[in-house]
Design a protein around this motif. Sequence first.
Motif, PDB file in Angstrom:
ATOM      1  N   ASN A   1      30.217  -8.379   0.576  1.00  0.00           N
ATOM      2  CA  ASN A   1      30.379  -6.945   0.814  1.00  0.00           C
ATOM      3  C   ASN A   1      31.743  -6.438   0.362  1.00  0.00           C
ATOM      4  O   ASN A   1      31.976  -5.221   0.333  1.00  0.00           O
ATOM      5  N   GLN A   2      32.632  -7.369   0.017  1.00  0.00           N
ATOM      6  CA  GLN A   2      33.982  -6.990  -0.379  1.00  0.00           C
ATOM      7  C   GLN A   2      34.216  -7.130  -1.883  1.00  0.00           C
ATOM      8  O   GLN A   2      35.068  -6.449  -2.443  1.00  0.00           O
ATOM      9  N   LEU A   3      33.461  -8.013  -2.512  1.00  0.00           N
ATOM     10  CA  LEU A   3      33.578  -8.208  -3.956  1.00  0.00           C
ATOM     11  C   LEU A   3      32.243  -7.903  -4.626  1.00  0.00           C
ATOM     12  O   LEU A   3      31.274  -8.623  -4.408  1.00  0.00           O
TER      13      LEU A   3
ATOM     14  N   PRO B   1      46.680  -9.275  -4.066  1.00  0.00           N
ATOM     15  CA  PRO B   1      45.572  -9.890  -3.331  1.00  0.00           C
ATOM     16  C   PRO B   1      44.317  -9.023  -3.381  1.00  0.00           C
ATOM     17  O   PRO B   1      44.390  -7.794  -3.349  1.00  0.00           O
ATOM     18  N   VAL B   2      43.169  -9.676  -3.448  1.00  0.00           N
ATOM     19  CA  VAL B   2      41.880  -8.992  -3.483  1.00  0.00           C
ATOM     20  C   VAL B   2      41.057  -9.448  -2.288  1.00  0.00           C
ATOM     21  O   VAL B   2      41.007 -10.645  -1.981  1.00  0.00           O
ATOM     22  N   GLU B   3      40.419  -8.501  -1.611  1.00  0.00           N
ATOM     23  CA  GLU B   3      39.608  -8.852  -0.454  1.00  0.00           C
ATOM     24  C   GLU B   3      38.318  -9.546  -0.898  1.00  0.00           C
ATOM     25  O   GLU B   3      37.774  -9.254  -1.954  1.00  0.00           O
ATOM     26  N   GLY B   4      37.838 -10.440  -0.051  1.00  0.00           N
ATOM     27  CA  GLY B   4      36.616 -11.169  -0.361  1.00  0.00           C
ATOM     28  C   GLY B   4      36.881 -12.530  -0.965  1.00  0.00           C
ATOM     29  O   GLY B   4      36.023 -13.086  -1.641  1.00  0.00           O
TER      30      GLY B   4
ATOM     31  N   SER C   1      40.260 -12.377 -11.082  1.00  0.00           N
ATOM     32  CA  SER C   1      40.153 -11.221 -10.214  1.00  0.00           C
ATOM     33  C   SER C   1      40.816 -11.471  -8.874  1.00  0.00           C
ATOM     34  O   SER C   1      41.157 -10.542  -8.163  1.00  0.00           O
ATOM     35  N   LEU C   2      40.998 -12.728  -8.479  1.00  0.00           N
ATOM     36  CA  LEU C   2      41.696 -13.040  -7.232  1.00  0.00           C
ATOM     37  C   LEU C   2      43.161 -12.650  -7.328  1.00  0.00           C
ATOM     38  O   LEU C   2      43.741 -12.135  -6.388  1.00  0.00           O
ATOM     39  N   PHE C   3      43.744 -12.881  -8.443  1.00  0.00           N
ATOM     40  CA  PHE C   3      45.181 -12.690  -8.547  1.00  0.00           C
ATOM     41  C   PHE C   3      45.573 -11.391  -9.224  1.00  0.00           C
ATOM     42  O   PHE C   3      46.740 -11.060  -9.288  1.00  0.00           O
TER      43      PHE C   3
ATOM     44  N   VAL D   1      28.490 -16.012  -1.687  1.00  0.00           N
ATOM     45  CA  VAL D   1      29.821 -15.865  -1.091  1.00  0.00           C
ATOM     46  C   VAL D   1      30.884 -16.553  -1.934  1.00  0.00           C
ATOM     47  O   VAL D   1      30.578 -17.240  -2.901  1.00  0.00           O
ATOM     48  N   ASP D   2      32.139 -16.380  -1.527  1.00  0.00           N
ATOM     49  CA  ASP D   2      33.271 -16.916  -2.287  1.00  0.00           C
ATOM     50  C   ASP D   2      33.436 -18.417  -2.069  1.00  0.00           C
ATOM     51  O   ASP D   2      33.438 -18.892  -0.935  1.00  0.00           O
ATOM     52  N   SER D   3      33.602 -19.160  -3.152  1.00  0.00           N
ATOM     53  CA  SER D   3      33.665 -20.616  -3.022  1.00  0.00           C
ATOM     54  C   SER D   3      34.992 -21.116  -2.486  1.00  0.00           C
ATOM     55  O   SER D   3      35.039 -22.112  -1.772  1.00  0.00           O
ATOM     56  N   GLY D   4      36.094 -20.437  -2.817  1.00  0.00           N
ATOM     57  CA  GLY D   4      37.375 -20.837  -2.238  1.00  0.00           C
ATOM     58  C   GLY D   4      37.352 -20.703  -0.727  1.00  0.00           C
ATOM     59  O   GLY D   4      37.836 -21.569   0.009  1.00  0.00           O
ATOM     60  N   GLY D   5      36.759 -19.593  -0.247  1.00  0.00           N
ATOM     61  CA  GLY D   5      36.599 -19.404   1.184  1.00  0.00           C
ATOM     62  C   GLY D   5      35.696 -20.462   1.795  1.00  0.00           C
ATOM     63  O   GLY D   5      35.944 -20.959   2.900  1.00  0.00           O
ATOM     64  N   GLN D   6      34.627 -20.830   1.061  1.00  0.00           N
ATOM     65  CA  GLN D   6      33.736 -21.871   1.559  1.00  0.00           C
ATOM     66  C   GLN D   6      34.463 -23.205   1.685  1.00  0.00           C
ATOM     67  O   GLN D   6      34.295 -23.924   2.680  1.00  0.00           O
TER      68      GLN D   6
END
Length: 559
Positions: free
Chosen positions: A160-162, A115-118, A211-213, A171-176
């Motif tokens: 700030n994490q990636l 797992p990667v933060e962000g 980079s996520l995985f 920002v991250d689109s999966g998070g969005q």
Amino acid sequence: MYKAGAERLTQHVKKVDALNVFPVPDGDTGTNMNLTFTSGAAELDKSPETTVEKISAIFSRGLLMGARGNSGVILSQLFRGFAKGLSGVSEADSYRLAEAFQQGVDMAYKAVMKPVEGTILTVAREAAAAARKAARSGSVEGVIEMLVEAARQALANTPNQLPVLKEVGVVDSGGQGLVYIYEGFLSAVKAGVTFDEPEMESGPVVVGESSLFGEAHVEMHHVIDQMDIQYGYCTEFMVHLKPDTPFLQQEFQERIGSYGDSLLVVADDDLVKVHIHAEEPGDVLSFAHRYGALDRIKIENMRLQHEDVLRRQKTKQMDWTPEQGDEHEMASVPSRSKKANKPYAIIAVASGEGIAEIFRSLGVQTIIEGGQTMNPSTEQFVHAIEETDAERVIILPNNKNIVMAAQQAADLADVQVTVIPSTSIPQGMSSLLAFSADERMETNRDRMSEALGYVKTGLVTYAVRDTTLNELVIKEGDFIGIFDGDIVTSGQNPYETARLLITEMVGEEDELITLIYGTDVEDEDMEKLKKQLKSSYGAYEVEVHNGGQPLYSFIIAVE
């Protein structure tokens, strides 16, 4: 809540799709999440169930079967764990609901090797933690309000994490996408709620899925000194757990881990899959047998494999040459039969009739239409596996965003299925050249996986927006050249860009340049480019094929 979440995500699919670090016309995180989530909602329409437990189980199953792309698979795991957290109850209070969100996070993290933060995982984790604190109020509405607030804050912090997100300033689109779902949940439990829509000039952006995985767990045996192989047997098996035997995964992992290294344990309700490198595989199996019946046992001597890898790398002999490739007429492509009772079947994902024909000529029986912007679902893979009626099935996803859905289908299948983690069309073709119908599945898996590294992949497509990336200033409409996942060049037309890209790709030890051109390339222009390349690269073989693929003017393989 489920339906409101699906509706809000559907309303914002294009925003999430447009949010990609790479300015290419294939940003499909939103589409994948939406198709996954709405497949769950569609299952609810078919069921009369009304309890929290039953509804969540049905929804989770719909997500599992409809999961598309890496983002969709992660989403399905989040709500698989969420459903397990609601097991056994007809109604859920604030505490049970909050704990269910936490169980979803736990299961999603287990699905990711590194797992990667962000990312969407960070957003889900921070939101669940806030929901658990809010549960003390005793209000379900309060739990969801805090879930949404914390998810938004976590999303805002992803740059700030990636570093790649911070470079572009988004920002991250999966998070969005997950924030949109949670906002839908809130609208279902709180009347009159409204949301401020963020201004998105360039929009929130998702980091590349790879980079996520991190590096996926691929069962390949590295070429090292034999003396360095402390545990010589690659041991893999499944355990069908006894109903009356307690199973604690952490305890099981710690105890079985004492027998070797490279341990991977994946557990479900009644099934455990184990991979370990051990020196005494019999001891491993004896230990695991205490928990239940063993199945699909595979033990390989890595020291002998090491010798074989060295020999094959030294000779690097293949059963196919470019000259032979010209003799494979399409008329000789084996016809597909839905019920063939054959020992092997190969399934490949491809877009473009020309590419599909090439794959068939290399031995693929089933083509699943897909690729960028068209990620097949887990259910499509399951149906394709069933249709082959083969004892052993090999899947070539040929796209990094499809590998997880293919693997999820493999886990659901009743037959032996291996997913070769090919992330491009050239890798898929290179892998096929290493396949032998006379070999065991394990041997084919290792050789085909190793062959992924024999080829370099280049892609030429167009930019859908202005951006600056890797010190390249790119304008909307420019053509861009991508080399093994990185944008390395740009140009005003696809032919100039292809030439620049090939210059970046070709090395002294390479021998073959293959161009597969798409629907926007004219045959006459292609002939001119071919002549230019043969003139510039006289020492190389240059092959050209009409792939008929959309979006990408050229797919380039250098070997």
